[in-house]
Design a protein around this motif. Structure first.
Motif, PDB file in Angstrom:
ATOM      1  N   SER A 167      -1.808 -26.013 -33.707  1.00 14.22           N
ATOM      2  CA  SER A 167      -0.284 -25.274 -34.489  1.00 14.22           C
ATOM      3  C   SER A 167      -1.235 -24.285 -35.144  1.00 14.22           C
ATOM      4  N   VAL A 168      -0.541 -23.007 -34.960  1.00 13.01           N
ATOM      5  CA  VAL A 168      -0.989 -21.686 -34.711  1.00 13.01           C
ATOM      6  C   VAL A 168      -0.054 -20.586 -34.996  1.00 13.01           C
ATOM      7  N   GLU A 210       2.671 -18.976 -36.558  1.00 13.85           N
ATOM      8  CA  GLU A 210       2.992 -18.965 -37.803  1.00 13.85           C
ATOM      9  C   GLU A 210       3.735 -20.339 -38.612  1.00 13.85           C
ATOM     10  N   GLN A 250      -5.520 -15.512 -39.661  1.00 13.50           N
ATOM     11  CA  GLN A 250      -5.509 -14.131 -38.959  1.00 13.50           C
ATOM     12  C   GLN A 250      -6.232 -13.251 -38.420  1.00 13.50           C
ATOM     13  N   GLU A 269      -7.094 -10.643 -38.735  1.00  8.84           N
ATOM     14  CA  GLU A 269      -8.480  -9.758 -39.849  1.00  8.84           C
ATOM     15  C   GLU A 269      -9.966 -11.200 -40.588  1.00  8.84           C
ATOM     16  N   ASN A 294       7.547 -12.375 -37.292  1.00  5.51           N
ATOM     17  CA  ASN A 294       6.387 -12.809 -36.943  1.00  5.51           C
ATOM     18  C   ASN A 294       7.195 -13.440 -35.891  1.00  5.51           C
ATOM     19  N   GLY A 323       5.073 -15.758 -33.174  1.00  3.28           N
ATOM     20  CA  GLY A 323       3.831 -15.522 -33.302  1.00  3.28           C
ATOM     21  C   GLY A 323       2.883 -14.863 -33.395  1.00  3.28           C
TER      22      GLY A 323
HETATM   23  C1  WT7 Z   1       0.309 -14.112 -39.290  1.00  4.89           C
HETATM   24  C2  WT7 Z   1      -1.074 -13.996 -38.522  1.00  4.89           C
HETATM   25  C3  WT7 Z   1      -4.317 -15.892 -36.342  1.00  4.89           C
HETATM   26  C4  WT7 Z   1      -3.245 -17.095 -35.922  1.00  4.89           C
HETATM   27  C5  WT7 Z   1      -2.334 -15.581 -34.650  1.00  4.89           C
HETATM   28  C6  WT7 Z   1      -1.519 -14.974 -35.508  1.00  4.89           C
HETATM   29  C7  WT7 Z   1       0.760 -16.521 -39.656  1.00  4.89           C
HETATM   30  C8  WT7 Z   1      -0.824 -17.347 -38.423  1.00  4.89           C
HETATM   31  C9  WT7 Z   1      -0.526 -19.771 -39.136  1.00  4.89           C
HETATM   32  C10 WT7 Z   1      -0.388 -20.567 -39.824  1.00  4.89           C
HETATM   33  C11 WT7 Z   1       1.760 -20.492 -41.346  1.00  4.89           C
HETATM   34  C12 WT7 Z   1       1.000 -18.965 -40.541  1.00  4.89           C
HETATM   35  C13 WT7 Z   1       1.010 -15.813 -41.087  1.00  4.89           C
HETATM   36  C14 WT7 Z   1      -0.310 -14.531 -40.828  1.00  4.89           C
HETATM   37  N1  WT7 Z   1       0.474 -17.896 -39.373  1.00  4.89           N
HETATM   38  N2  WT7 Z   1      -1.057 -19.047 -38.787  1.00  4.89           N
HETATM   39  N3  WT7 Z   1      -0.820 -21.912 -39.482  1.00  4.89           N
HETATM   40  N4  WT7 Z   1       1.026 -21.306 -41.011  1.00  4.89           N
HETATM   41  N5  WT7 Z   1       1.946 -18.916 -41.140  1.00  4.89           N
HETATM   42  O1  WT7 Z   1      -2.578 -14.017 -35.959  1.00  4.89           O
HETATM   43  O2  WT7 Z   1      -1.227 -12.223 -35.566  1.00  4.89           O
HETATM   44  O3  WT7 Z   1      -2.623 -12.044 -37.090  1.00  4.89           O
HETATM   45  O4  WT7 Z   1      -0.675 -13.168 -37.939  1.00  4.89           O
HETATM   46  O5  WT7 Z   1       0.708 -14.816 -38.833  1.00  4.89           O
HETATM   47  O6  WT7 Z   1       1.950 -14.744 -41.171  1.00  4.89           O
HETATM   48  O7  WT7 Z   1      -0.454 -13.821 -41.881  1.00  4.89           O
HETATM   49  P1  WT7 Z   1      -1.703 -12.648 -36.510  1.00  4.89           P
END
Ligand code: WT7
Length: 695
Positions: free
Chosen positions: A433-434, A436, A463, A465, A569, A572
């Motif tokens: 899972s990824v 959020e 993230q 980053e 978010n 996602g």
């Molecule tokens: C933000 C990053 C890199 C994955 C895709 C999104 C949230 C991501 C989780 C998780 C809780 C998560 C955070 C993060 N996030 N994975 N497993 N549990 N929150 O990438 O667009 O760079 O977003 O997504 O808030 O800061 P992104």
């Protein structure tokens, strides 16, 4: 360091470890939920069989590896890096960094001086070790029954042909190439071809509008754009070429003209003769690529040479060009993929993310291919033609690792379980899972129904980053807690700080930061190193600040609670409130806009926009639609507001700052939690907004 040893001491002393390991998972989510005092107490153990066969089989094994990774990062990571091909070895220093703005310029380098190529490591290296005939990509089209595949040998040939074409077109090491493609095999092929010749790819998700695409083009000034004429997504035809034409016209006007638009003719979606054509600029992929040579020498690059740029949203209107380099990213994506999914060579892996996002970069293309994996690439919508499509694909390709986003889990969960249970899903072994936080009820449905209570879920927090996972379960090692991303990956030192930036120990909640770098960290924001330093290293000096809130429970598990900045978010997808606001105010009848996120049953967060109209303009349904359309055309459909709230005035401080805290409460109807409104320039606007919300 303090935290490291604290983290180690803490997990070493967990009472759950000796008695818990190897217990069977508890099955009934409903009973479970009721019996629990709190979510923290729900532990789901991997089966003994799973753990015994896992790469990391116990908490003790994790601790051993984790300890080395933080006490001797140079040794830990160079051992792993040595498994890859390096034309030349890196210098004496494996890692050099300045992570502290107070000590000067932020700077991160891994394996500097090492000479390598990530495409070579994904393809040639796996072929040389005897896996040339192994399937690299299994492609499934939008329409069931429409598919294709490429072995590692075949993929290398395709990549070389495109690489040769790009070289002939004058693309050199360090040049940018924009890729605007849907999930065809040509998308990973395009990324790898760029990497092969040292060009810097910038993939733009094919759901972005012409304006967003042109904004990115103007920023990175590519020599070439790679695209296709059209794609079917579910029942809908999307004319991508049309969007690209508009984007190129706009960027030309802004002084950035692209000479070559290499266009793949996606015959299943649109006939080539029906495609609008710009003679001289547009070239059919199929006309030129098959004539190119199928071998292409590699451009050897330094570990710190740029690999790609990927634009992401921040708290201002301008997207940030996140820059990743080659060596550290390669080592990090490969290693995180391997351990977080307990990857074995016989696995068939499917990640539902699009290569237009970081997940598709690190965990569709690079991480899996570096491991020599067989990867499913799916073109279509996950619920087309019906809610069972994912499990049909799982059975068809015998997928063993399935990685997706909570929003998809929640949307499928609303349909009858029969859409899942009519498929076997026996091949599944690990779920992921990824994107959020995954709410415990969605977690349990995913675990119990999709995974038949058999497959551990790796809830991976990271993230754009970070390049790769920072906090993630290792599925055979730890008991899981539904909704928790569990523990840090090797080499990662998470720190929770309070508003003042002081580190908090033990059970606590606060802002999630990271102390010192990991190989996959981004190195800068393209063209704006200063923004990189202030946005990520300025808030809490000495640390990288993620922008996320987080708590750590009594057992040391991490629970991510969502963004604490002006980023929301949605399914996602990361969207800056400022970007949506600037799209809204570009509408001639909109005077001012303030956007906040609100809880949304399927999307996680929905977009809620407060809009003040130009004096004298009446609010109407047509105007609401036209405002939403403006956001769609400026950013993309995924950023369309779910709700527009007419606001005669917005709550502002006397210095003119919009108080989003209050707007968030109004949007989520938590009216008894508005807090202190006395500092507002005009406290009356709050009552006005509340009345209008009820109307
Ligand atoms: C933000 C990053 C890199 C994955 C895709 C999104 C949230 C991501 C989780 C998780 C809780 C998560 C955070 C993060 N996030 N994975 N497993 N549990 N929150 O990438 O667009 O760079 O977003 O997504 O808030 O800061 P992104």
């Amino acid at each position: 360091s303090m935290t490291t040893s604290n983290h180690l001491r803490h997990v070493e002393s967990l009472s759950i470890l000796p008695s818990g390991a190897g217990k069977i998972p508890r099955l009934n989510a409903v009973i479970l939920g009721e019996a629990l005092a709190s979510e923290e107490d729900d532990l789901v153990f991997p089966s003994q069989e799973f753990s015994q066969n896992a790469l990391v089989s116990s908490p003790q094994k994790y601790l051993e590896m984790y300890r080395r990774s933080v006490e001797d990062p140079a040794g830990f990571w160079s051992d792993i890096a040595s498994e890859f091909y390096w034309k030349g070895k890196w210098g004496k220093q494996v890692c050099s960094e300045n992570f502290d703005v107070r000590k000067g310029r932020i700077n991160i380098e891994w394996f500097k001086g090492g000479i390598t190529n990530i495409c070579y490591n994904c393809l040639d290296r796996n072929i040389e070790s005897g896996n040339g005939d192994k399937i690299a990509l299994l492609w499934e089209g939008n329409e069931p029954g429409c598919d294709g595949s490429l072995t590692y040998n075949q993929l290398l040939e395709k990549v070389c042909q495109l690489a040769n074409y790009l070289k002939d077109a004058g693309v050199r090491k360090g040049d940018a190439v924009v890729i605007y493609l849907p999930m065809l095999m040509e998308l990973p092929i395009a990324m790898l071809a760029c990497a092969r010749i040292g060009a810097v790819h910038s993939v733009v998700f094919a759901g972005f509008s012409a304006e967003s695409l042109s904004q990115r083009i103007v920023d990175c000034k590519p020599k070439v754009i790679l695209t296709c004429n059209a794609v079917m997504r579910g029942p809908k035809l999307i004319n991508l070429k049309h969007i690209v034409d508009a984007a190129l016209a706009e960027s030309t006007q802004k002084g950035v003209a692209i000479d070559i638009c290499l266009t793949y003719g996606n015959d299943l979606a649109m006939k080539r003769e029906d495609t609008k054509w710009h003679e001289g600029r547009d070239i059919w992929w199929q006309d030129v690529i098959p004539k190119c040579g199928t071998t292409c020498p590699v451009e050897w690059v330094d570990a710190e040479d740029p690999l790609f740029l990927l634009y992401t949203s921040g708290s201002t209107g301008k997207p940030k060009g996140v820059l990743h380099t080659t060596g550290g990213y390669m080592v990090y994506t490969a290693t995180t993929f391997k351990y977080a999914f307990d990857y074995k060579p016989i696995d068939v892996y499917w990640c539902t993310a699009d290569c237009g996002w970081i997940t598709g970069h690190s965990y569709v293309t690079y991480g899996p291919l570096l491991n020599g994996a067989t990867v499913v690439v799916y073109e279509g919508a996950p619920n087309y033609p019906n809610a069972g499509r994912c499990w049909e694909i799982v059975d068809k390709f015998k997928v063993s690792i399935f990685y997706t986003a909570p929003t998809l889990v929640r949307s499928l969960m609303r349909e009858a379980d029969e859409h899942v249970t009519r498929y076997s899903r026996k091949s599944l072994r690990v779920l992921g899972s990824v994107g959020e936080p995954i709410n415990p009820s969605a977690w349990r449905w995913f675990f119990n129904v999709v995974g038949d209570s058999r497959c551990p879920i790796s809830d991976t927090w990271w993230q754009t980053e970070t390049g790769g996972f920072l906090i993630t379960p290792l599925p055979g090692a730890w008991p899981l807690k539904p909704g928790s991303a569990t523990f840090p990956f090797f080499g990662v030192q998470p720190v929770i700080v309070d508003e003042k930036g002081s580190e908090i120990e033990g059970e606590c909640s606060g802002y999630l930061c990271v102390r010192s770098s990991w190989p996959g960290a981004f190195r800068t924001l393209y063209g704006d190193h200063e923004r990189y330093e202030t946005a990520y290293f300025g808030a809490f000096p000495g640390y990288y600040f993620s922008g996320d809130g987080c708590s750590r429970d009594k057992d040391g598990y991490y629970w991510l609670t969502g963004r604490v900045d002006d980023v929301i978010n949605v399914s996602g997808h990361r969207i800056g409130t400022a970007e949506v606001e600037s799209a809204l105010v570009s509408h001639p009848q909109c005077a001012e806009a303030a956007v906040v996120g609100v809880e949304h049953e399927v999307k996680g967060q929905g977009i809620y926009a407060f809009v003040t109209l130009v004096e004298g303009v009446p609010y109407s349904e047509d105007l609401r639609k036209s405002l939403v359309t403006t956001v769609r055309t400026q950013i993309g459909a995924f950023a369309a507001p779910d709700r527009i709230h007419w606001a005669p005035g917005l709550p502002k401080t006397r210095s003119g700052k919009i108080m989003r805290r209050i707007l968030r409460k109004i949007a989520s109807r938590q009216l008894d939690e508005l807090g202190d409104t006395s500092t507002l320039a005009d406290p009356g606007v709050v009552d006005q907004l509340i009345t209008l919300a009820d109307a």
